[in-house]
Design a protein around this motif. Structure first.
Motif, PDB file in Angstrom:
ATOM      1  N   ALA A 102      -2.295   4.185  -4.252  1.00 13.15           N
ATOM      2  CA  ALA A 102      -1.067   4.642  -4.910  1.00 13.15           C
ATOM      3  C   ALA A 102      -1.288   5.933  -5.680  1.00 13.15           C
ATOM      4  CB  ALA A 102      -0.536   3.551  -5.841  1.00 13.15           C
ATOM      5  N   VAL A 103      -2.400   6.031  -6.392  1.00 15.17           N
ATOM      6  CA  VAL A 103      -2.633   7.241  -7.194  1.00 15.17           C
ATOM      7  C   VAL A 103      -2.997   8.417  -6.301  1.00 15.17           C
ATOM      8  CG1 VAL A 103      -5.113   7.005  -7.713  1.00 15.17           C
ATOM      9  CG2 VAL A 103      -3.563   8.005  -9.414  1.00 15.17           C
ATOM     10  N   PHE A 104      -3.695   8.161  -5.201  1.00 11.02           N
ATOM     11  CA  PHE A 104      -3.996   9.244  -4.261  1.00 11.02           C
ATOM     12  C   PHE A 104      -2.712   9.818  -3.676  1.00 11.02           C
ATOM     13  CE2 PHE A 104      -5.194  10.565   0.151  1.00 11.02           C
ATOM     14  CZ  PHE A 104      -6.029  11.621  -0.186  1.00 11.02           C
ATOM     15  N   GLN A 105      -1.823   8.949  -3.212  1.00 13.73           N
ATOM     16  CA  GLN A 105      -0.559   9.414  -2.641  1.00 13.73           C
ATOM     17  C   GLN A 105       0.348  10.040  -3.696  1.00 13.73           C
ATOM     18  OE1 GLN A 105       0.449   9.776   0.408  1.00 13.73           O
ATOM     19  NE2 GLN A 105      -1.372   8.887   1.354  1.00 13.73           N
ATOM     20  N   LEU A 106       0.226   9.609  -4.935  1.00 17.78           N
ATOM     21  CA  LEU A 106       0.983  10.232  -6.026  1.00 17.78           C
ATOM     22  C   LEU A 106       0.704  11.719  -6.102  1.00 17.78           C
ATOM     23  CD1 LEU A 106       2.550  10.483  -8.718  1.00 17.78           C
ATOM     24  CD2 LEU A 106       0.514   9.549  -9.865  1.00 17.78           C
ATOM     25  N   MET A 107      -0.558  12.106  -5.961  1.00 21.92           N
ATOM     26  CA  MET A 107      -0.913  13.517  -6.088  1.00 21.92           C
ATOM     27  C   MET A 107      -0.276  14.358  -4.984  1.00 21.92           C
ATOM     28  SD  MET A 107      -2.419  13.178  -8.824  1.00 21.92           S
ATOM     29  CE  MET A 107      -3.318  11.938  -9.780  1.00 21.92           C
ATOM     30  N   SER A 152      -8.664  11.869  -5.341  1.00 19.48           N
ATOM     31  CA  SER A 152      -7.390  11.906  -6.069  1.00 19.48           C
ATOM     32  C   SER A 152      -7.426  12.954  -7.166  1.00 19.48           C
ATOM     33  CB  SER A 152      -7.091  10.525  -6.669  1.00 19.48           C
ATOM     34  OG  SER A 152      -6.995   9.543  -5.657  1.00 19.48           O
ATOM     35  N   ALA A 153      -8.550  13.023  -7.874  1.00 22.27           N
ATOM     36  CA  ALA A 153      -8.690  14.027  -8.928  1.00 22.27           C
ATOM     37  C   ALA A 153      -8.683  15.437  -8.343  1.00 22.27           C
ATOM     38  CB  ALA A 153      -9.977  13.779  -9.717  1.00 22.27           C
ATOM     39  N   GLY A 179       7.383  -0.263 -10.662  1.00 22.42           N
ATOM     40  CA  GLY A 179       6.645  -0.201 -11.918  1.00 22.42           C
ATOM     41  C   GLY A 179       5.163  -0.467 -11.759  1.00 22.42           C
ATOM     42  N   LEU A 180       4.707  -0.587 -10.499  1.00 21.29           N
ATOM     43  CA  LEU A 180       3.314  -0.958 -10.190  1.00 21.29           C
ATOM     44  C   LEU A 180       2.911  -2.198 -10.987  1.00 21.29           C
ATOM     45  CD1 LEU A 180       1.526   2.540 -10.125  1.00 21.29           C
ATOM     46  CD2 LEU A 180       2.733   1.360  -8.275  1.00 21.29           C
ATOM     47  N   SER A 181       3.873  -3.108 -11.135  1.00 22.12           N
ATOM     48  CA  SER A 181       3.676  -4.230 -12.051  1.00 22.12           C
ATOM     49  C   SER A 181       3.213  -5.514 -11.364  1.00 22.12           C
ATOM     50  CB  SER A 181       4.983  -4.517 -12.798  1.00 22.12           C
ATOM     51  OG  SER A 181       6.038  -4.786 -11.883  1.00 22.12           O
ATOM     52  N   LEU A 201       7.949   4.162 -11.158  1.00 15.56           N
ATOM     53  CA  LEU A 201       9.169   3.370 -11.252  1.00 15.56           C
ATOM     54  C   LEU A 201       9.648   2.868  -9.892  1.00 15.56           C
ATOM     55  CD1 LEU A 201      11.202   5.385 -13.927  1.00 15.56           C
ATOM     56  CD2 LEU A 201       9.888   3.273 -14.241  1.00 15.56           C
ATOM     57  N   TYR A 202       9.695   3.768  -8.889  1.00 14.23           N
ATOM     58  CA  TYR A 202      10.219   3.336  -7.587  1.00 14.23           C
ATOM     59  C   TYR A 202       9.699   4.138  -6.403  1.00 14.23           C
ATOM     60  CZ  TYR A 202      13.488   7.252  -8.422  1.00 14.23           C
ATOM     61  OH  TYR A 202      14.025   8.475  -8.689  1.00 14.23           O
ATOM     62  N   GLY A 203       9.080   5.266  -6.624  1.00 15.94           N
ATOM     63  CA  GLY A 203       8.687   6.135  -5.524  1.00 15.94           C
ATOM     64  C   GLY A 203       7.681   5.513  -4.581  1.00 15.94           C
ATOM     65  N   PHE A 204       6.656   4.877  -5.132  1.00 16.73           N
ATOM     66  CA  PHE A 204       5.643   4.247  -4.278  1.00 16.73           C
ATOM     67  C   PHE A 204       6.267   3.157  -3.422  1.00 16.73           C
ATOM     68  CE2 PHE A 204       2.004   1.136  -3.883  1.00 16.73           C
ATOM     69  CZ  PHE A 204       1.328   1.853  -2.907  1.00 16.73           C
TER      70      PHE A 204
END
Length: 448
Positions: free
Chosen positions: A114-119, A27-28, A93-95, A70-73
């Motif tokens: 989630a963070v991997f796909q965020l990138m 991810s990094a 909100g990943l809440s 907020l909503y993308g994932f």
């Protein structure tokens, strides 16, 4: 009943600290690709546009991150609805996600996936920016990113990678983003530039890269980060598929760079640093969808094809008159199409799946599926992006004025210049961002 439950529990994946750590590193690496892209694009433009080009990539890090949380994932990877979009309220909100809750069927936490796909979501709109150099309002670009990832990227990511997405269910192979990332961004770039038009002086004034060292630095960072982009897309490191993808990424990139250089030597008489950097990126793009399905020899073939065809494709803008400033269409759209379609020819059936391509006895079935995926994403992104650009252009205006474009978008949009020579002579230590008249005159000569 008890024994059945025990069997299911024993077979259920458990959190792997090794795979989790591996995916955080990947991810990094993918995050580093966006600054790498900024340098790659920033060096390719003229002096007066270099900061704006850097910012067009960097702003995506901010905007897309917030939208993803907020909503993308949820839209991209939530529970399927009609094979077109996802939605899971716990992802908003990943809440509603437990810290050790695993991504379904894998040994990594949902947060890591989630963070991997965020990138991936961050770099995709940043890729579009290279086609729009020198002429787009920064505020309009920021709003375009917001709308585009919501209307185009999040749904397409669900189609391709989301459980229940229609291309996923069809069996389209896209290991790490040939359709969802590169074709998506390349088609969007074409849609936008058809709306906003050409730069002032296109095909008349020289528009050479102002810093080839920056271009090479950016290409190197992209190449480095791409190992996380590609190998990490298997979401683990247990069965060797990610290792094959890692090798194929290196092999195809090298082959494409050499092929591009060979083509331009034959066509133009020189081996250029810009050609080496562009060829490497073309290889990275083409192997992205295909590298988990082919052998290293197949990766060489894909790299050579991509290097030559993409080198040929970048010149089409002069023939057809569309101003793709930094060859996003020639490299990312064409490279993405090639890599996605070549799966149907070179897939061995012995890596990520048992699906074989035409050259390995699989017939034309997979090639047909790949073509459906390619042209569905291309058409949707092209039309939707053109419509978004048209609406923004008619409301707030997408372009800076002609005078502002000629004088330099960096000063107009950011009140800064990339290179401050005010203290070069050892005089006053003024901190003003204003450019002295002699330097401004010199800059105009450089820009020309």
């Amino acid at each position: 009943m008890a024994s059945a439950i025990t069997t299911l529990a024993a077979d259920a994946p458990t959190l792997s600290s090794a795979n989790t750590g591996f995916m955080l590193i990947c991810s990094a690496l993918v995050m580093l690709m966006t600054p790498g892209l900024a340098f790659f694009y920033g060096g390719m433009v003229r002096v007066k546009s270099s900061l704006n080009m850097l910012m067009m990539s960097f702003i995506s890090l901010g905007i897309v991150t917030i939208l993803w949380v907020l909503y993308g994932f949820s839209l991209a990877f939530g529970a399927d609805s009609g094979s077109l979009i996802g939605w899971t309220s716990d992802y908003v909100g990943l809440s509603g996600i437990g810290i050790t809750e695993l991504w379904d069927g894998y040994t990594i936490p949902v947060y890591v996936f989630a963070v991997f796909q965020l990138m991936f979501a961050i770099i995709t709109p940043a890729l579009i920016s290279g086609a729009l150099a020198d002429r787009v309002k920064f505020s309009a670009w920021a709003l375009f990113i917001t709308l585009w990832v919501t209307i185009v990227y999040f749904p397409v990511a669900h189609w391709v990678w989301g459980a229940g997405g229609w291309l996923f269910e069809l069996g389209v192979i896209d290991f790490a983003g040939g359709t969802a990332v590169h074709i998506n961004a390349g088609a969007a770039a074409l849609g936008v530039i058809l709306v906003i038009g050409k730069r002032v002086g296109f095909k008349k004034d020289p528009m050479r890269p102002h810093s080839l060292p920056l271009v090479m630095l950016g290409a190197g960072l992209l190449w480095f980060g791409w190992f996380g982009f590609n190998a990490g897309s298997w979401l683990g490191n247990d069965d060797g598929v990610g290792a094959v993808m890692f090798v194929n990424t290196q092999v195809a990139t090298a082959a494409a760079m050499l092929a591009w250089l060979g083509y331009e030597k034959l066509r133009h008489g020189s081996f250029t640093t810009l050609g080496a950097a562009s060829g490497a990126v073309a290889g990275l793009v083409a192997i992205t969808p295909s590298g988990g399905a082919v052998s290293p020899l197949g990766a060489i073939a894909i790299g050579v094809i991509a290097g030559v065809v993409c080198a040929m494709a970048v010149g089409l803008k002069y023939k057809f008159g569309y101003d793709d400033s930094l060859d996003v269409i020639g490299v990312h759209l064409v490279g993405g199409v090639l890599g996605s379609l070549l799966v149907g020819l070179f897939a061995t059936g012995g890596v990520q799946s048992d699906v074989a391509g035409l050259f390995y006895g699989g017939g034309l079935e997979q090639l047909g599926k790949q073509a459906i995926g390619v042209f569905a994403v291309l058409a949707y992104s092209l039309v939707a992006s053109a419509v978004l650009a048209f609406l923004l252009d008619k409301t707030m205006g997408m372009r800076v004025t002609e005078d502002d474009e000629v004088s330099g978008i960096d000063q107009v949009e950011h009140a800064e210049t990339a290179y401050d020579f005010s203290g070069a002579g050892g005089g006053s230590s003024s901190r003003s961002t204003a450019v002295p008249a002699p330097v401004a005159a010199a800059s105009k000569k450089v820009d020309a």
